[in-house]
Design an enzyme around this catalytic site. Sequence first.
Site, PDB file in Angstrom:
ATOM      1  N   THR A  35      86.932  51.423  24.700  1.00  0.00           N
ATOM      2  CA  THR A  35      86.199  52.068  23.596  1.00  0.00           C
ATOM      3  C   THR A  35      84.970  52.825  24.087  1.00  0.00           C
ATOM      4  O   THR A  35      84.471  53.701  23.389  1.00  0.00           O
ATOM      5  CB  THR A  35      85.737  51.011  22.581  1.00  0.00           C
ATOM      6  OG1 THR A  35      84.892  50.059  23.240  1.00  0.00           O
ATOM      7  CG2 THR A  35      86.922  50.312  21.940  1.00  0.00           C
ATOM      8  N   ASP A  36      84.470  52.516  25.282  1.00  0.00           N
ATOM      9  CA  ASP A  36      83.200  53.123  25.722  1.00  0.00           C
ATOM     10  C   ASP A  36      83.266  54.646  25.807  1.00  0.00           C
ATOM     11  O   ASP A  36      82.341  55.319  25.375  1.00  0.00           O
ATOM     12  CB  ASP A  36      82.773  52.563  27.082  1.00  0.00           C
ATOM     13  CG  ASP A  36      82.270  51.138  26.969  1.00  0.00           C
ATOM     14  OD1 ASP A  36      81.785  50.602  27.971  1.00  0.00           O
ATOM     15  OD2 ASP A  36      82.382  50.568  25.858  1.00  0.00           O
ATOM     16  N   GLU A  92      64.251  75.352  17.172  1.00  0.00           N
ATOM     17  CA  GLU A  92      63.223  74.645  17.961  1.00  0.00           C
ATOM     18  C   GLU A  92      62.921  75.358  19.269  1.00  0.00           C
ATOM     19  O   GLU A  92      61.921  75.094  19.922  1.00  0.00           O
ATOM     20  CB  GLU A  92      63.704  73.218  18.264  1.00  0.00           C
ATOM     21  CG  GLU A  92      63.588  72.274  17.091  1.00  0.00           C
ATOM     22  CD  GLU A  92      62.150  71.877  16.790  1.00  0.00           C
ATOM     23  OE1 GLU A  92      61.885  71.379  15.691  1.00  0.00           O
ATOM     24  OE2 GLU A  92      61.277  72.097  17.658  1.00  0.00           O
ATOM     25  N   TYR A 150      84.565  38.688  28.286  1.00  0.00           N
ATOM     26  CA  TYR A 150      85.965  38.766  28.727  1.00  0.00           C
ATOM     27  C   TYR A 150      86.029  39.813  29.829  1.00  0.00           C
ATOM     28  O   TYR A 150      85.047  40.500  30.128  1.00  0.00           O
ATOM     29  CB  TYR A 150      86.869  39.194  27.551  1.00  0.00           C
ATOM     30  CG  TYR A 150      86.452  40.513  26.964  1.00  0.00           C
ATOM     31  CD1 TYR A 150      85.511  40.563  25.929  1.00  0.00           C
ATOM     32  CD2 TYR A 150      86.911  41.721  27.471  1.00  0.00           C
ATOM     33  CE1 TYR A 150      85.076  41.781  25.425  1.00  0.00           C
ATOM     34  CE2 TYR A 150      86.481  42.933  26.974  1.00  0.00           C
ATOM     35  CZ  TYR A 150      85.561  42.955  25.948  1.00  0.00           C
ATOM     36  OH  TYR A 150      85.123  44.147  25.456  1.00  0.00           O
ATOM     37  N   THR A 153      89.328  47.057  26.522  1.00  0.00           N
ATOM     38  CA  THR A 153      89.308  45.743  25.864  1.00  0.00           C
ATOM     39  C   THR A 153      90.621  45.435  25.186  1.00  0.00           C
ATOM     40  O   THR A 153      91.040  44.272  25.124  1.00  0.00           O
ATOM     41  CB  THR A 153      88.165  45.701  24.831  1.00  0.00           C
ATOM     42  OG1 THR A 153      86.934  45.774  25.530  1.00  0.00           O
ATOM     43  CG2 THR A 153      88.202  44.445  23.991  1.00  0.00           C
ATOM     44  N   LYS A 179      81.446  56.204  18.988  1.00  0.00           N
ATOM     45  CA  LYS A 179      81.175  54.761  18.934  1.00  0.00           C
ATOM     46  C   LYS A 179      79.723  54.567  18.518  1.00  0.00           C
ATOM     47  O   LYS A 179      78.807  55.002  19.205  1.00  0.00           O
ATOM     48  CB  LYS A 179      81.450  54.122  20.296  1.00  0.00           C
ATOM     49  CG  LYS A 179      81.350  52.598  20.316  1.00  0.00           C
ATOM     50  CD  LYS A 179      81.783  52.058  21.673  1.00  0.00           C
ATOM     51  CE  LYS A 179      81.726  50.543  21.750  1.00  0.00           C
ATOM     52  NZ  LYS A 179      82.168  50.032  23.075  1.00  0.00           N
TER      53      LYS A 179
END
Length: 355
Positions: free
Chosen positions: A118-119, A312, A52, A38, A191
């Site tokens: 950014t992903d 766990e 965009y 981006t 993110k």
Amino acid sequence: MKPVRIRSLFAASALFVACSAAFGADKPNVVILATGGTIAGAGADVAKSATYQAAKVPVDKLIAGIPTLADVAQVRGEQVFQIASESFTNDHLLKLGKRVAALARQPDVDGIVITHGTDTLEETAFFLNLVLKTDKPVVIVGSMRPGTAMSADGMLNLYNAVAVAGSKDSAGKGVLVTLNDEIHTGRDVTKTVNIKTEAFKSPWGPLGMIVEGKAYWFRAPAKRHTRGTEFDIDAIDTLAPVDIAYGYGNATPTAYRAFAQGGARALIHAGTGNGSVSDAVVPALQELRGKGVQIIRSSRVTGGGFVLRNAEQPDDKYDWVVAHDLNPQKARILASVALTRTSDTRELQRMFMEY
Ligand code: DAS
């Protein structure tokens, strides 16, 4: 007052940029490696900050769009890729890492900035943190809005990243990520919001802030990185295939078996809670472990905390690994790198505790 002719205004700013560059001789040399995202995006409407196309603006235009970069560094750009980061592959990571390592070895390079979508920015940042044997600042930056939108964040994010990369105080802190005025370690940052400029958080907090081109530091990384790493990008030609499967109600073994069938050498279980595994899935994971596939328990619960070994699940008995505080996508990165050196469970567990 006579209107200022645009031409003279343009000439004046061009002269300013040229002068700044010339006077920048005493400034740090920072190389910007552009990969897309981006921060290089472009949209058709200033009012649309989320509609965009990513990966459109070339690196030289990004640099030309911020004349004041010359105030903080001598900058030059290289276009390594021009893609949205969701399309990054292990091969992209290796190519980028090897280029960064080569630049870091150059005495005329003081710092490196990587512009990135950014992903998957957090994955690239952790990967480079694991494999780059350098103390030089390497700073990864992205933006949540394209430069064509009102209140675009890319310009200031890139300016800040260059300032951090050119600062001697940034050396030796591992790979850094800066967006939204904060400086994060590439190991922790993730993110957390998919549509706001305040998108990136670290569960244990940022390392510092960058304000008006000056970095303010408040903590240092606690885990092994860069100069202290046992991994070396120049000794890695292929990353191990590792996949991630989510834990949830009504889960089945299908995805785990399919990934193993597809060649995965390790499976990251993005478990519920403390990395819990459904009774419907445990037998399949035990069978796959018996066939040599590593099983690594992470958690779909992020934002602080960590998966505790033998809590766990009986990890010692099953010969499984816990990802500690690493989220599933970061656990995949470490497993992909670690498996280039060992398949031993105890060694893998050591690495997940140390990096
Ligand atoms: N698709 C996103 C990416 O390239 C755009 C971005 O946020 O950078 O990661």
